[in-house]
Design a protein around this motif. Structure first.
Motif: not given
Length: 222
Positions: A136-145
């Motif tokens: 989930m790391g990549g998806f969560l980082m994109v969502g946070l940005i």
């Protein structure tokens, strides 16, 4: 048979180390949350201005870089309390504003309860199932940005619906990060309990403020 016993013996220290990181993380997290709440109470009593709160928030994020650099040293413990104390204190004006609303005290308690429920439920799920949520790391980082960019843009646009959408998105993103960060600890992806505590604290902090914003918005519509 011999290979299995060798594997078991070699893996045991890793499990013990992971349990130690997990235990220290939750212990330090509890202490920083209590300290943060005390600081928030102090600034509420002082009637801290929003500008002063903004200054404390900026100071906290400066401390965040120091905490990450000092995380492998004993001084990291001092800096994490400075960091969480500043962030907790910066909540004072916002909490006072909600207390000034009809039923504001109940809204704050509801937000606290909902935050605790989400945190314990999600962390408990990961600890029980031992599932790996590293994917989930990549998806969560994109969502946070995207959420941060939308939040900054809305400072200039001032669209209430966008503000609510960002808060709702942050609730989901922080919930995902609780799963992700807990998973990293139990699977050995994070071996420093100070850094782990910082991540968990920020998840809880942002989850609480976003839930409070949503509850406040919905209650004002009634």
């Amino acid at each position: 048979m011999q290979q299995n016993s060798v594997y078991s013996a070699s893996s045991r220290p890793s499990v013990l180390e992971t349990n130690k990181v997990l235990r220290n993380t939750y212990m330090l997290l509890a202490l920083t949350l209590v300290f943060s709440a005390i600081c928030a109470g102090i600034t509420m009593g002082m009637n801290l201005s929003p500008m002063a709160a903004l200054g404390m928030t900026i100071g906290a994020f400066v401390c965040l870089f120091i905490v990450n650099k000092q995380a492998d040293k004993a001084s990291g413990l001092i800096w994490i309390f400075v960091f969480t104390g500043l962030l907790g204190g910066s909540l004072g004006p916002m909490l006072n504003a909600y207390l000034g609303l009809p039923g504001g005290g109940a809204l704050i308690m509801q937000a606290l309860g909902a935050t605790a429920l989400v945190f314990f439920a999600l962390s408990g799920y990961v600890l029980t199932t031992k599932k790996d949520f590293s994917f989930m790391g990549g998806f969560l980082m994109v969502g946070l940005i995207v959420a941060i960019v939308a939040s900054i843009a809305n400072i200039f646009m001032g669209i209430p619906a966008l503000s609510l959408a960002v808060s709702a998105a942050i609730v989901f993103i922080m919930s995902g990060l609780i799963l992700f960060d807990t998973s990293r600890i139990i699977h050995g992806g994070e071996t420093n309990y100070i850094r782990a505590t910082v991540s968990m604290y920020l998840n809880i902090y942002n989850l609480f403020t976003s839930i409070l914003h949503l509850l406040g918005a919905f209650s004002s519509d009634d």
